[in-house]
Design a protein around this motif. Structure first.
Motif, PDB file in Angstrom:
ATOM      1  N   MET A   1       0.837  -1.213   0.000  1.00 58.25           N
ATOM      2  CA  MET A   1       0.000   0.000   0.000  1.00 58.25           C
ATOM      3  C   MET A   1       0.869   1.260   0.000  1.00 58.25           C
ATOM      4  SD  MET A   1      -3.065   1.170  -0.022  1.00 58.25           S
ATOM      5  CE  MET A   1      -3.927   2.689   0.279  1.00 58.25           C
ATOM      6  N   ALA A   2       1.888   1.240   0.884  1.00 63.08           N
ATOM      7  CA  ALA A   2       2.778   2.403   0.960  1.00 63.08           C
ATOM      8  C   ALA A   2       3.522   2.610  -0.343  1.00 63.08           C
ATOM      9  CB  ALA A   2       3.762   2.229   2.116  1.00 63.08           C
ATOM     10  N   ALA A   3       4.002   1.486  -0.926  1.00 60.62           N
ATOM     11  CA  ALA A   3       4.738   1.588  -2.194  1.00 60.62           C
ATOM     12  C   ALA A   3       3.841   2.127  -3.296  1.00 60.62           C
ATOM     13  CB  ALA A   3       5.287   0.212  -2.578  1.00 60.62           C
ATOM     14  N   ALA A   4       2.596   1.629  -3.316  1.00 64.30           N
ATOM     15  CA  ALA A   4       1.666   2.110  -4.335  1.00 64.30           C
ATOM     16  C   ALA A   4       1.369   3.590  -4.153  1.00 64.30           C
ATOM     17  CB  ALA A   4       0.363   1.305  -4.252  1.00 64.30           C
ATOM     18  N   GLY A   5       1.237   4.009  -2.896  1.00 69.89           N
ATOM     19  CA  GLY A   5       0.980   5.425  -2.616  1.00 69.89           C
ATOM     20  C   GLY A   5       2.117   6.309  -3.058  1.00 69.89           C
ATOM     21  N   ALA A   6       3.339   5.853  -2.792  1.00 72.91           N
ATOM     22  CA  ALA A   6       4.503   6.653  -3.195  1.00 72.91           C
ATOM     23  C   ALA A   6       4.611   6.739  -4.709  1.00 72.91           C
ATOM     24  CB  ALA A   6       5.769   6.043  -2.602  1.00 72.91           C
ATOM     25  N   ALA A   7       4.359   5.619  -5.381  1.00 69.90           N
ATOM     26  CA  ALA A   7       4.400   5.618  -6.849  1.00 69.90           C
ATOM     27  C   ALA A   7       3.325   6.537  -7.413  1.00 69.90           C
ATOM     28  CB  ALA A   7       4.215   4.192  -7.371  1.00 69.90           C
ATOM     29  N   LEU A   8       2.122   6.495  -6.784  1.00 69.24           N
ATOM     30  CA  LEU A   8       1.045   7.373  -7.209  1.00 69.24           C
ATOM     31  C   LEU A   8       1.420   8.833  -7.027  1.00 69.24           C
ATOM     32  CD1 LEU A   8      -1.892   7.787  -8.148  1.00 69.24           C
ATOM     33  CD2 LEU A   8      -2.597   7.585  -5.751  1.00 69.24           C
ATOM     34  N   ILE A 164      19.577   7.681   3.412  1.00 67.07           N
ATOM     35  CA  ILE A 164      19.211   8.573   4.525  1.00 67.07           C
ATOM     36  C   ILE A 164      17.819   8.208   5.034  1.00 67.07           C
ATOM     37  CG2 ILE A 164      18.732  10.957   5.167  1.00 67.07           C
ATOM     38  CD1 ILE A 164      20.866  11.801   3.142  1.00 67.07           C
ATOM     39  N   MET A 165      16.899   7.930   4.111  1.00 69.65           N
ATOM     40  CA  MET A 165      15.545   7.535   4.489  1.00 69.65           C
ATOM     41  C   MET A 165      15.553   6.232   5.288  1.00 69.65           C
ATOM     42  SD  MET A 165      12.263   7.043   1.938  1.00 69.65           S
ATOM     43  CE  MET A 165      12.480   8.671   1.214  1.00 69.65           C
ATOM     44  N   SER A 166      16.486   5.341   4.966  1.00 70.51           N
ATOM     45  CA  SER A 166      16.536   4.039   5.637  1.00 70.51           C
ATOM     46  C   SER A 166      16.943   4.153   7.100  1.00 70.51           C
ATOM     47  CB  SER A 166      17.515   3.101   4.908  1.00 70.51           C
ATOM     48  OG  SER A 166      18.858   3.517   5.093  1.00 70.51           O
ATOM     49  N   LEU A 167      17.562   5.276   7.488  1.00 75.30           N
ATOM     50  CA  LEU A 167      17.926   5.458   8.892  1.00 75.30           C
ATOM     51  C   LEU A 167      16.686   5.490   9.781  1.00 75.30           C
ATOM     52  CD1 LEU A 167      20.707   8.206   8.547  1.00 75.30           C
ATOM     53  CD2 LEU A 167      21.030   5.754   8.965  1.00 75.30           C
ATOM     54  N   ASN A 168      15.583   6.010   9.243  1.00 71.39           N
ATOM     55  CA  ASN A 168      14.328   6.078   9.997  1.00 71.39           C
ATOM     56  C   ASN A 168      13.441   4.861   9.768  1.00 71.39           C
ATOM     57  OD1 ASN A 168      14.505   8.495  11.449  1.00 71.39           O
ATOM     58  ND2 ASN A 168      13.978   9.710   9.654  1.00 71.39           N
ATOM     59  N   HIS A 169      13.419   4.350   8.516  1.00 65.79           N
ATOM     60  CA  HIS A 169      12.418   3.339   8.151  1.00 65.79           C
ATOM     61  C   HIS A 169      12.982   1.935   7.994  1.00 65.79           C
ATOM     62  CE1 HIS A 169       9.568   6.590   7.512  1.00 65.79           C
ATOM     63  NE2 HIS A 169      10.414   7.187   6.696  1.00 65.79           N
ATOM     64  N   GLY A 170      14.308   1.807   7.905  1.00 60.20           N
ATOM     65  CA  GLY A 170      14.894   0.501   7.637  1.00 60.20           C
ATOM     66  C   GLY A 170      15.089   0.271   6.149  1.00 60.20           C
ATOM     67  N   LYS A 171      16.073  -0.537   5.794  1.00 56.74           N
ATOM     68  CA  LYS A 171      16.436  -0.730   4.388  1.00 56.74           C
ATOM     69  C   LYS A 171      15.339  -1.366   3.547  1.00 56.74           C
ATOM     70  CE  LYS A 171      21.423  -1.146   5.247  1.00 56.74           C
ATOM     71  NZ  LYS A 171      22.613  -2.018   5.125  1.00 56.74           N
ATOM     72  N   ASN A 172      14.504  -2.189   4.167  1.00 59.58           N
ATOM     73  CA  ASN A 172      13.521  -2.957   3.402  1.00 59.58           C
ATOM     74  C   ASN A 172      12.141  -2.316   3.363  1.00 59.58           C
ATOM     75  OD1 ASN A 172      15.409  -5.044   2.823  1.00 59.58           O
ATOM     76  ND2 ASN A 172      15.072  -5.894   4.872  1.00 59.58           N
ATOM     77  N   HIS A 173      12.007  -1.127   3.924  1.00 59.90           N
ATOM     78  CA  HIS A 173      10.713  -0.457   3.917  1.00 59.90           C
ATOM     79  C   HIS A 173      10.317  -0.133   2.472  1.00 59.90           C
ATOM     80  CE1 HIS A 173       7.618   2.580   4.663  1.00 59.90           C
ATOM     81  NE2 HIS A 173       7.559   2.141   5.908  1.00 59.90           N
ATOM     82  N   PRO A 174       9.026  -0.313   2.115  1.00 56.42           N
ATOM     83  CA  PRO A 174       8.595  -0.048   0.728  1.00 56.42           C
ATOM     84  C   PRO A 174       8.933   1.353   0.233  1.00 56.42           C
ATOM     85  CG  PRO A 174       6.880  -1.226   1.911  1.00 56.42           C
ATOM     86  CD  PRO A 174       7.938  -0.906   2.919  1.00 56.42           C
TER      87      PRO A 174
END
Length: 466
Positions: A1-8, A164-174
């Motif tokens: 869902m998050a990945a789809a939202g970001a792509a949208l 940089i984003m992965s510092l907050n969300h983790g490497k595998n976050h969508p």
């Protein structure tokens, strides 16, 4: 869902940006005039490398539109330059409606429209030189603007936004995976690429099929050792607001003007360093997750313990400069410390005062840990320009800048940093030992300054298309 939202969000932003381009099509100019748009989707006052780009371009007769947020004042050289025009981008703040994903989607869309609209209002540039990160949505918008203007896109890779984003969300976050895909895809649409290390140059080629030229960060000409008279003037200025710069004792003579570090005879203007002065340690930061200042605070606790055990070490004044999201958190930790021999202050310095303080300090400390392991801390570059020895925390490509036991020391944890402080400051200021040796090596290195390095690396790129 998050990945789809970001792509949208990305798709909507690009669609709306294209629409804005059509509306402004009539503004398209016939010729380029050799202008360059230097852009960062961030605070211009805290983007020194992009300010340096603008100054170098203006020095070679290029008209420059320096585009970004105007939170903090850029350096005086930028403000005084007749060839540089500041172009503010409206900053989106205070969006707190709906879930976080919805807020993120709206933010990306609004930023894309704002940025493209601003880029299309300026005079037609021959090049758009864009800082990355932040690259979402900046890279895609700059690419659209280049299509509109028939300009060339140059990306200056300081790091990767997704790491940089992965510092907050983790490497595998969508969202992190979407950002990684985005940077690789749109990064390949650039015409030229600059990067800050050879390690990043190799990574861009191997993993992204992007060919880049390494432009190391280099100090500007105003980063140099500060004469003693200027040191005294700076200390007296800072003493008005910050306790650590105030004198520990009254001046011996009624005619003397004194700070914690210097004393001036007002009759003849002669300045000397005070006897028994503290050592001045400086670190600068953006107070973000990639710098763990608890490492320094723990090392200072150990340093205090050494003094209490009888080690012949000086008192310390530790100055940590900068602004950022974690400043209040670390100030809370600092306020809980009760040192007898160490004073800590966290000022925000004017742009012209920062190099003066670096040029006055005894030691720099860097806690920057690259999120990608591929960029280098610009603060160390500036410190070396001031011939200031550095203790820096280890990461993979740090050796491209800091040479252990030659121009500074590399540590891995607070215990190692505390031991290094003990070794470097033992017997200070009478015995300088390694500090003196490191400073002498920095003076002898005669490193390139920014202007020379830029002329050798970037100027040839600009000539290829004209």
């Amino acid at each position: 869902m998050a990945a789809a939202g970001a792509a949208l969000a990305l798709a909507m932003a690009l669609a709306l940006s294209a629409g804005a381009a059509v509306v402004l099509w009539r503004r398209r100019a016939a010729g380029g005039g050799g202008r360059v748009c230097v852009a960062v989707l961030g605070d211009l006052g805290r983007s020194p490398r992009m300010q340096y780009h603008a100054l170098s371009l203006a020095r070679h007769g290029r008209g420059v539109d320096l585009l970004g947020y105007l939170r903090d004042r850029p350096h005086g050289d930028v403000l005084r330059s007749g060839g540089i025009r500041l172009v503010p981008v409206a900053e989106l703040r205070g969006l707190r409606v709906g879930p976080k994903l919805f807020q993120y989607v709206i933010k990306v869309i609004v930023q894309a429209i704002q940025l493209l609209y601003t880029m299309l209002k300026i005079d037609k540039p021959s090049y758009i030189l864009l800082q990355n990160p932040p690259g979402l949505p900046a890279i895609a918008v700059a690419w659209v603007a280049c299509l509109f203007w028939r300009s060339k896109l140059i990306i200056d890779w300081h790091n990767y936004g997704y790491t940089i984003m992965s510092l907050n969300h983790g490497k595998n976050h969508p969202l992190v995976q979407i950002a990684k895909w985005y940077e690789k895809l749109f990064g390949r649409l650039s015409d030229y690429n600059l990067c800050v290390t050879n390690a990043m140059k190799e990574d861009l080629w191997v993993n992204c099929n992007i060919k880049a030229v390494t432009l190391y960060d280099k100090p500007a000409s105003y980063f140099k050792e500060t004469p003693l008279e200027l040191q005294h003037r700076l200390y007296m200025k800072l003493a008005k607001d910050y306790e650590p710069f105030k004198p520990r004792t009254e001046a011996v003579s009624l005619n003397a003007q004194r700070s914690a570090f210097t004393e001036m005879d007002e009759k003849n203007g002669h300045v000397i360093k005070t006897r028994g002065r503290p050592a001045l340690l400086i670190s600068s930061t953006s107070w973000t997750e990639d710098e763990d200042f608890s490492v320094l605070l723990k090392a200072l606790e150990d340093y205090e313990h050494y003094i209490n055990e009888g080690a012949k070490l000086p008192s310390l004044v530790c100055v940590i400069t900068g602004k950022g999201p974690l400043k209040d958190y670390y100030n809370g930790l600092i306020n809980k410390l009760h040192f007898k021999h160490i004073q800590i202050c966290t000022p925000w310095l004017e742009a012209e005062d920062y190099p003066l303080l670096l040029g006055s300090a005894d030691l720099g400390v860097c806690l920057h840990k690259s999120s990608s392991g591929l960029d280098l801390p610009m603060k160390v570059v500036d410190m070396f320009g001031c011939c200031l020895p550095v203790c820096a925390i280890y990461f993979d490509c740090l050796h491209e800048l800091v040479k252990h036991d030659e121009n500074g020391l590399i540590f891995r944890d607070s215990n190692e940093l505390a031991e290094q402080l003990k070794v470097l400051f033992l017997g200070f200021p009478t015995l300088e030992g390694k500090l003196h040796s490191f400073r002498r090596n920095l003076r002898a290195s005669k490193q390139l300054r920014w202007d020379e390095s830029w002329d050798q690396t970037v100027l040839p790129l600009l000539g290829q298309n004209e």
